[in-house]
Design an enzyme around this catalytic site. Structure first.
Site, PDB file in Angstrom:
ATOM      1  CG  PHE A  55      47.680 -44.347  12.431  1.00 25.72           C
ATOM      2  CD1 PHE A  55      48.645 -43.415  12.653  1.00 25.72           C
ATOM      3  CD2 PHE A  55      48.230 -45.754  12.071  1.00 25.72           C
ATOM      4  CE1 PHE A  55      50.128 -43.881  12.508  1.00 25.72           C
ATOM      5  CE2 PHE A  55      49.621 -45.804  12.416  1.00 25.72           C
ATOM      6  CZ  PHE A  55      50.434 -44.860  12.306  1.00 25.72           C
ATOM      7  CG  ASP A  56      41.148 -39.883  13.538  1.00 25.83           C
ATOM      8  OD1 ASP A  56      40.208 -40.388  13.437  1.00 25.83           O
ATOM      9  OD2 ASP A  56      41.464 -38.671  13.538  1.00 25.83           O
ATOM     10  CE  LYS A  57      38.531 -41.422   6.841  1.00 25.15           C
ATOM     11  NZ  LYS A  57      38.710 -39.875   5.923  1.00 25.15           N
TER      12      LYS A  57
END
Length: 851
Positions: A536-538
């Protein structure tokens, strides 16, 4: 070695995206030139479109030559290759779609073709060898009718729609056609009442139900004939006449399709069934031959019914947008067609009516049902923009409370909307186009079964021919060998195998679209269900993407109100994103307006300084005060270190020489993040990793809060790509979830790229394999659960289809199963796999309370 980047749309102005085959062609062409060492694609971002990056030796070739050669190669490819997505009437079933693909693949100039039983065909072709008119003629030769839209919609470069019918034409400009391909879009219009667009031509004297009625008549006559055969003293010709009638009605469409196939040099399953039925009649087994044709025709008609159900689920998307809108002209309201709306127009939406265009609210407040677009079950409250005259190019970045989408349903209040996109570029129009394209994309399993069929069918025919001569080896009459060969022919026909995967893919894509998830074809549908790890990107994916004021810590003797008033007075004059968060959340907490400070001065990378209440106020990080020689009190320093270790951005506040305290900000986790990740674990996702450019401490703090297995911070975009590559070496299948913009390179390296909040975002829709239309992480478990269900159903269908063949062939060869049981087993397995696939249309969110 030097580098230069050239925008892809300058080189290939009309390719749909960087995945297009023409991009590979220009890379291959340019790589042949001396001095060019390497060429690769740089995915599009919010600021730039996709680019071609050239690594070249300036001692051999100049940058001007690189640019000139790329433009020349692009012009040559642009003028040569085209793409079309066209909807036709006349594709009868999945096996027929395969025949059409094979026929089009043999046409000189058509480089590739993919047809769907739902009536869509995608093609890539060479303009030097064939024109659009000739392609239309080839489609007509195949007895296909190109569907025309009821309502013409102007063309768009982005969708590249062609006027040759209800189609999307990604060709650049065909000078050979003799008519303009400026195009008509196929989205956002209704078929006129009574229009037959079911995708197969089994109409007749009873309309669309003719095939089913013929099958029923065949079964009725078969039953009557069989019953009369037991009546003593009744002439045999009466029973035989009933059987003959059963042959006629049961074999009508079978014969029609067999003749169509023979004309094209294809001996399709319909031909094999017809041969078996005629063989049974020649042996005097009229009842068994009639049973074969009855069940085969019944199976065909029910298969068409089932596939139409899935197709209509997708076609319903095109019914979402109204045909007209109430356009505001001065103080008057004028009803206009949606195709006449232009960006900047004002549209009035009445209560409980559909919204006609993408845009943003400029007047009125209401709750809008966005379920048709995003799958959100709860209406979203909308309110007007403070600046109704804002730049329309910024509309995509507005908060959800201001934006509206064509096809969504207004609540109980009147809304006035400023249009941001023309009809053909609306979110729903692009969604419809991509779903239709997805129908033509083959899944890995479908490609596998197609390969099996290429060798399987000839092998069956050889086996049947050998069995015809079994009487030469086995002591039996020719009639017994012939009967056995016909039984084997029926038992071995791969009807169920051919329909097993495409029916599941079509149903899965349709159900996903209805739930606000765009799945671009069979491959991502299958692969999503076999994931073992997700990265996941944050920012904006696991978190809200906006900093929030999370803590206020005034020192002893300073009240919270005094502290906040001082901070807000200074920060409300700053344009820094952190300042905006402090002011917004601080004012909400304080509950009253604050007079601004004076002489505000930003100190880059450190903080801000101003005059307020007769004192100098400094707000910033530790470095700001150490540079000014201020000594932080030990307790304040210790508290700051502890807060920062937990991922907070900490800011200290000083008035003259007195420290008033500190405050903290953080990009907080989404409210549904923790529960969504827990749900993913329940679905079998073992490893969930955060990849972010933020610092490691922040990453670890959020990861610990929401339940991630690992967090990797301080990553540049290329390091995210490397992290995905490393993850793929240890995990079975890996997905990357982001916003589809800055995460595009990492998405491209993963097995499945998933974009969050794709509704209204052109970049997110184009870059991802799967797009979650709503900006909700809880839709990810739905998508993965649906994919797992689809994957399971595809496996079940393969077991059913191949298992039935594996059982029936030996039994019929050995003589333990006659033609009758072979017919029942064959047709029963075909219907079973179709209706098994249709279960996907009724799939429900695995965690409805969080969905």
């Amino acid at each position: 070695m030097s580098k230069t980047r050239i925008n892809l749309d300058l080189v290939l102005p009309d390719v749909p995206d960087e995945q297009d085959a023409c991009v590979g062609r220009i890379i291959s062409a340019m790589a042949q030139h001396r001095g060019i060492e390497k060429i690769h694609i740089v995915p599009q971002t919010t600021d730039t479109g996709a680019q071609l990056c050239f690594h070249y030796d300036p001692a051999i070739i100049s940058i001007e030559q690189v640019q000139k050669l790329s433009q020349e190669s692009g012009a040559e490819i642009t003028g040569r290759f085209g793409h079309r997505l066209v909807e036709v009437k006349g594709i009868r079933h999945v096996r027929h779609a395969g025949l059409i693909e094979a026929s089009l693949g043999k046409v000189p100039g058509i480089l590739s073709a993919s047809a769907s039983a739902s009536g869509w065909i995608s093609m890539e072709y060479d303009h030097r060898l064939i024109t659009n008119k000739k392609i239309d003629a080839e489609l007509n030769k195949l007895e296909l009718t190109i569907l025309k839209p009821v309502q013409a919609i102007p063309s768009s470069k982005q969708l590249g729609v062609s006027g040759s019918g209800k189609e999307v034409d990604h060709h650049h400009h065909d000078a050979h056609d003799g008519h303009d391909h400026s195009g008509h879009d196929h989205s956002g219009h209704n078929h006129s009442p009574g229009t037959d667009h079911d995708g197969h031509v089994h109409g007749g004297i009873f309309g669309e139900r003719t095939e089913l009625i013929f099958a029923a008549l065949s079964g009725l006559l078969l039953a009557i004939g069989f019953g009369l055969s037991f009546v003593q003293g009744l002439p045999p010709w009466i029973s035989l006449g009933c059987y003959f009638g059963a042959y006629f009605f049961g074999g009508f469409y079978t014969t029609k399709e067999a003749i169509t196939g023979i004309r094209k040099g294809e001996f399709e399953i319909d031909f094999l069934m017809l041969v078996a039925a005629i063989g049974a009649a020649l042996l005097g087994e009229w009842a068994e031959g009639g049973l074969l044709l009855f069940l085969f025709s019944l199976g065909h008609s029910l298969e068409h019914f089932a596939m139409d159900k899935a197709k209509k689920s997708i076609a319903a998307l095109t019914q979402l947008t109204p045909q007209t809108a109430l356009k505001k002209q001065g103080n008057d309201l004028v009803e206009v067609a949606i195709v006449e709306l232009q960006p900047g127009d004002l549209v009035v939406v009445k209560p409980n009516s559909k919204i006609a265009a993408d845009g943003f609210v400029v007047q009125g407040s209401s709750s809008v049902n966005q379920a048709p677009i995003t799958g959100e079950s709860i209406p979203v409250d909308k309110e007007p923009m403070a600046d109704p005259g804002m730049d329309l190019t910024l509309a995509e970045k507005l908060e959800d409370k201001h934006r509206v989408f064509a096809g969504s349903i207004n609540g109980g209040e009147v809304l006035e909307i400023r249009v941001s996109k023309i009809a053909e570029n609306s979110t729903i129009a692009r969604l419809v186009k991509m779903v239709n394209e997805a129908q033509t994309q083959k899944s890995p399993t479908q490609n596998f079964t197609n390969k099996i069929e290429k060798y399987y069918v000839p092998s069956v025919l050889i086996l049947v021919v050998l069995l015809l001569f079994a009487y030469l080896v086995v002591d039996e009459p020719f009639s017994a060998s012939f009967y056995r060969a016909m039984a084997v022919l029926v038992a071995a026909s791969p009807c169920a195998l051919a329909i097993s995967t495409p029916s599941a893919v079509l149903s899965g894509v349709a159900r996903a679209a209805r739930g606000g998830v765009l799945i671009k074809g069979g491959k991502p549908l299958e692969e999503l269900g076999s994931l073992s790890a997700i990265a996941f990107d944050k920012t904006g994916t696991l978190t809200e993407g906006k900093p929030k004021l999370t803590g206020i810590y005034p020192t002893a003797g300073i009240t919270e109100a005094e502290f906040l008033e001082t901070v807000i007075a200074v920060e409300q004059l700053s344009d820094h994103p952190l300042a905006a968060a402090i002011v917004k959340d601080g004012l909400a907490k304080l509950g009253k307006p604050v007079q601004p400070a004076t002489n505000v001065e930003a100190i880059t990378g450190r903080g801000v300084q101003a005059n307020y209440g007769g004192a100098v106020i400094r707000i910033g990080n530790k470095e700001l005060f150490s540079e000014h020689g201020a000594s932080l009190p030990k307790e304040l320093l210790d508290a700051t270190v502890e807060l920062e270790s937990n991922g907070n951005t900490t800011m200290l506040v000083q008035r003259d020489d007195q420290f008033l305290g500190s405050l903290t900000l953080m990009d907080v986790a989404r409210a549904d993040a923790k529960q969504s990740l827990a749900n993913l674990q329940k679905l079998g996702i073992k490893k969930m990793i955060m990849l972010t450019g933020d610092n490691q401490k922040v990453a670890e703090a959020i990861a610990h809060e929401i339940g991630l297995t690992e967090a990797m911070g301080n990553l540049l975009p290329e390091q995210k790509v490397a992290a995905i590559e490393k993850l793929r070496t240890t995990e079975k299948k890996v997905a990357m979830v982001g916003d589809g913009v800055n995460d595009a390179p990492a998405m491209a390296k993963s097995n499945v790229g998933i974009a969050m909040g794709a509704a209204g975002s052109d970049v997110a829709l184009e870059t991802a394999d799967i797009a979650l239309m709503a900006d909700k992480l809880s839709n990810l478990p739905f998508a993965i659960g649906l994919s797992k269900k689809a994957h399971a159903i595809i496996r079940q269908n393969l077991v059913i289809s191949l298992g039935m063949v594996a059982v029936l062939i030996p039994l019929t060869i050995a003589g333990y199963a006659s033609l009758g049981p072979a017919v029942v087993g064959h047709e029963g397995s075909t219907l079973l796999v179709v209706f098994n696939a249709l279960r996907l249309l009724a799939y429900r969110h695995p965690f409805p309370n969080q969905g």
